[in-house]
Scaffold this active site. Structure first.
Site, PDB file in Angstrom:
ATOM      1  N   LYS A  52      22.987  24.903  -4.187  1.00  0.00           N
ATOM      2  CA  LYS A  52      23.135  26.279  -4.021  1.00  0.00           C
ATOM      3  C   LYS A  52      23.518  26.745  -2.627  1.00  0.00           C
ATOM      4  CE  LYS A  52      18.176  26.805  -3.410  1.00  0.00           C
ATOM      5  NZ  LYS A  52      17.017  27.159  -4.273  1.00  0.00           N
ATOM      6  N   ARG A  71       5.707  32.535  -7.162  1.00  0.00           N
ATOM      7  CA  ARG A  71       7.050  32.874  -7.283  1.00  0.00           C
ATOM      8  C   ARG A  71       7.287  32.447  -8.912  1.00  0.00           C
ATOM      9  NH1 ARG A  71      12.588  30.437  -4.452  1.00  0.00           N
ATOM     10  NH2 ARG A  71      12.609  29.116  -6.335  1.00  0.00           N
TER      11      ARG A  71
END
Ligand SMILES: *Cc1c(COP(=O)(O)O)cnc(C)c1O
Length: 364
Positions: free
Chosen positions: A36, A131
């Site tokens: 990414k 998260r």
């Protein structure tokens, strides 16, 4: 070559990935190379695959689709929970996705049926970083639902730490993940192929002396690309920390006073200006700014210091040097500077294999 540019040494990336694949392999841990930060660049993906990573991972379906279009056939996992609105695309291009919401899992099942495919599900568990993750008490119920749904495979479970709250992977939370894997298997009479312990922040734990337990998989981006572990940003033994550098060009070079003059108000980006008078100084401006990268994430060559940045200008204290206009200056980057530079259309990406070492400062 044009400036500013990221210079990406693909052989160094392959070297870093290979060292990690080998060292972790000895401990029974497979590595997914995370692309990414490189926006799924096919050259970077291939550099990782040459090193023997077991597959690729990316957080953006766009990056995964781009890799597929460029004929990357390796297994690819989507490591962010799919958007409901992207379920069809996810099933089409990714073999596996990380999931925390049953509504999404159901949509993936329907999309997989339509596409006549089987899609792998890794359920992410919340172990304290706050998260993504299913709370541990809800894990077996969620896993049961995945098993019940057509065209899905329960590939495994995983956790992500050290991202939002900076919770470090340690013996306690890794043992908790192992226990959860055992419990899911026992309760549902399945075997989990993947127990994914985390990201580059797991390296200290994974390469340490502790018990690995059931953890057999890590997703690594930063360590492969930058040679660092993110917990303390220390270099990992044996890895290159200069596989990716950022080069920018001097557009002004002058001796100026160290103190500004006039009526002081706010700066363009709200920072403070220095207030110590050290007399005249050698200053340079590089054509590089907040629109291109995160100035706090740059490391300048020895003898130069960053004074500040605005949208398009990076100000440098040249110390005893004087940089000619046109000189290129090379910086090391941290993760934040890297992802912003990668996403800036103004920053050229120069990727090459077999690059030879260059001086950190090409003095004109
Ligand atoms: C970004 C990410 C990774 C890779 O993190 P690095 O610190 O770059 O190794 C792994 N897993 C998830 C879920 C991520 O979002």
């Amino acid at each position: 070559m044009s400036a500013p540019r990221l210079e990406i040494d693909l052989d160094k990336i392959t070297h870093n990935a290979r060292v990690l694949v080998e060292d972790l392999g000895e401990r029974g841990i497979a590595v997914t190379g995370v692309t990414k930060a490189a926006l799924g660049a096919v050259e970077v993906a291939k550099a990782m695959l040459r090193a023997g990573v077991s597959g690729l991972g990316d957080s953006r379906i766009e990056n995964i689709e781009a890799m597929r279009h460029q004929r990357i056939a390796a297994p690819i996992m989507l490591i962010r929970s799919p958007m409901l609105s992207q379920a069809e695309r996810v099933v089409k291009s990714a073999d596996i996705s990380f999931n925390t919401e049953l509504s999404v899992v159901r949509r993936l099942s329907a999309a997989a049926q339509d596409a006549n495919r089987v899609h792998g599900i890794v359920l992410m568990v919340e172990l304290g970083d706050l998260r993504e993750g299913i709370l541990p008490v809800d894990l077996i119920g969620a896993a049961r639902e995945v098993l019940r749904l057509p065209n899905l495979e329960l590939t495994g479970i995983g956790v992500n730490l050290a991202c939002h709250s900076g919770m470090a992977p340690d013996a306690t939370n890794m043992a908790a993940l192992s226990t959860l894997a055992d419990e899911v298997e026992a309760a549902l009479d399945v075997s989990l192929e993947i127990v994914s312990g985390g990201n580059s922040a797991n390296l200290n734990w994974a390469l340490g002396k502790g018990k690995i337990g059931r953890i057999n998989h890590l997703r690594l981006g930063e360590a492969i690309l930058l040679g660092c572990e993110p917990l303390h940003r220390t270099p990992v033994d044996g890895l290159h920390t200069d596989a990716i550098t950022l080069v920018a060009e001097v557009i002004e070079s002058k001796t100026k006073p160290s103190l500004p003059w006039g009526t002081l108000a706010e700066t363009a980006f709200g920072g403070d200006v220095t207030s110590t008078d050290t007399g005249d100084m050698s200053r340079a401006i590089l054509a590089l700014g907040e629109q291109d990268m995160d100035p706090a994430g740059l490391v300048p060559p020895d003898g130069l210091a960053i004074l500040g940045a605005s949208g398009d200008h990076l100000l440098i204290d040249c110390g005893k040097r004087r940089l000619q206009v046109g000189t290129e200056v090379r910086f090391a980057v941290n993760y934040s500077a890297l992802i912003r530079a990668m996403t800036s259309p103004f920053v050229d990406k120069a990727m090459a294999r077999g690059r030879t070492a260059r001086p950190s400062l090409n003095l004109a």
